[in-house]
Design an enzyme around this catalytic site. Sequence first.
Site, PDB file in Angstrom:
ATOM      1  N   TYR A 137      -9.638 -28.767  12.970  1.00 20.16           N
ATOM      2  CA  TYR A 137      -9.208 -30.110  13.340  1.00 20.16           C
ATOM      3  C   TYR A 137      -8.054 -30.620  12.481  1.00 20.16           C
ATOM      4  CZ  TYR A 137     -13.436 -30.494  16.217  1.00 20.16           C
ATOM      5  OH  TYR A 137     -14.409 -30.306  17.163  1.00 20.16           O
ATOM      6  N   LYS A 192     -18.123 -17.789  10.168  1.00 20.71           N
ATOM      7  CA  LYS A 192     -17.868 -16.552  10.919  1.00 20.71           C
ATOM      8  C   LYS A 192     -17.123 -15.604   9.993  1.00 20.71           C
ATOM      9  CE  LYS A 192     -18.443 -14.304  14.755  1.00 20.71           C
ATOM     10  NZ  LYS A 192     -19.787 -13.759  15.044  1.00 20.71           N
ATOM     11  N   ASP A 224     -22.794 -17.854  15.500  1.00 21.24           N
ATOM     12  CA  ASP A 224     -23.442 -17.447  16.742  1.00 21.24           C
ATOM     13  C   ASP A 224     -24.940 -17.236  16.528  1.00 21.24           C
ATOM     14  OD1 ASP A 224     -22.467 -15.423  15.094  1.00 21.24           O
ATOM     15  OD2 ASP A 224     -22.305 -13.948  16.692  1.00 21.24           O
ATOM     16  N   ASP A 248     -19.286 -29.459  13.986  1.00 19.48           N
ATOM     17  CA  ASP A 248     -19.291 -30.360  15.136  1.00 19.48           C
ATOM     18  C   ASP A 248     -20.173 -29.794  16.246  1.00 19.48           C
ATOM     19  OD1 ASP A 248     -18.656 -32.425  16.832  1.00 19.48           O
ATOM     20  OD2 ASP A 248     -16.558 -31.871  17.086  1.00 19.48           O
ATOM     21  N   ASP A 252     -24.356 -31.129  17.498  1.00 18.22           N
ATOM     22  CA  ASP A 252     -24.804 -31.586  18.809  1.00 18.22           C
ATOM     23  C   ASP A 252     -25.960 -30.740  19.325  1.00 18.22           C
ATOM     24  OD1 ASP A 252     -22.829 -33.449  18.587  1.00 18.22           O
ATOM     25  OD2 ASP A 252     -21.753 -32.885  20.409  1.00 18.22           O
TER      26      ASP A 252
END
Length: 360
Positions: A137, A192, A224, A248, A252
């Site tokens: 971001y 990752k 993942d 982020d 959620d």
Amino acid sequence: MAIEIATIEGDGIGPEVTQAAIKVLREACGHDALDFVMLEGGASSYQKTGQVLPQETANACADMAAILHGAAGLPGVVFPDGTEVGNELHLRLRFDLDLYANVRPIKLLSGVRSPLRDADTTGIDYVIVRENTEGLYASRGGGIELRNEVATDTLLITRKGTDRVARFAFELAQKRSGALRDGQSRVTVCDKANILKSFAFFRRVCQEASADYPDVELDYSYVDAMTVHLVKRPDFYDVIVAENLLGDIISDLGAATVGGMGISPSAEIGPAHALFQGAHGSAPDIAGLGVASPVATILSGVHMLRWLADRNDAPGLSEAADRIDAAVVNVLAQGVSLPRDLGGQASCTEVTEAICFALN
């Protein structure tokens, strides 16, 4: 003297849930403890003035004790490049005020049914700490689109940014009671690192920081795999730290396992400032209908009180936060005044009034 709170209701359901939170906070703290200073900002402000974050609002947010925000964004209100106007409000505040730690508590409350089969017996109670000013971001406004054929954004990881958010996560773990499964204080680094050098660097800096917190176990998970683990064994986690975009996404996912965005609070914390808002969006499709859940914003207000209590040596605010927390749990556990997103029929006003009644 009352503590001044920069208050931006924003768009959609923002005004409704903000006013609900203010009512509960005043009921718990007394009407003279907090001064909620109403300020313009968001997509509706952009439509009226061309400014998503007017300078007067930005100045007030920098000067006042904390920021309480409802929600921002409206369908179709976008910048010329197609990005949403509403996001710019908290993104600008995030970067201007260096709100580097995005804190998302993921907790299954009594009276709320998790979609996970075993969660009602094992429980869910962990916190995701998302690095908030770097990562992918950080390319906001700086990406490249070349001849309508190629588009690129840059993933930015720095030692300073990673080290401080890692230490924030370790210090938070020291304050908590450990993971539900085994009581172990634990920080899990979500990345990752097996594919990208930037994430391998993120992991290495977190590992170096962990040396100063020998009482907190260090754990790792690729993102993942994390999406599986948060569904299959959420009780294993205590504090999770992640890069901006990855944090982020998994935040959620975590929220969905404990009842949804409508009851999920969030805090964005920096060295000198902090912003508090529900994790949900502006939900313009239900704005003005009185059916929005105020719980996420009210619980965000709880975290605001605890942050203010620590900074101002004000145990009364911490006590008020505990009372609101208990009142919310009590109302949800009774199952009478449940908001619609939890399967009930109570309006935003009815939920708010029930929580205020439970305070007394």
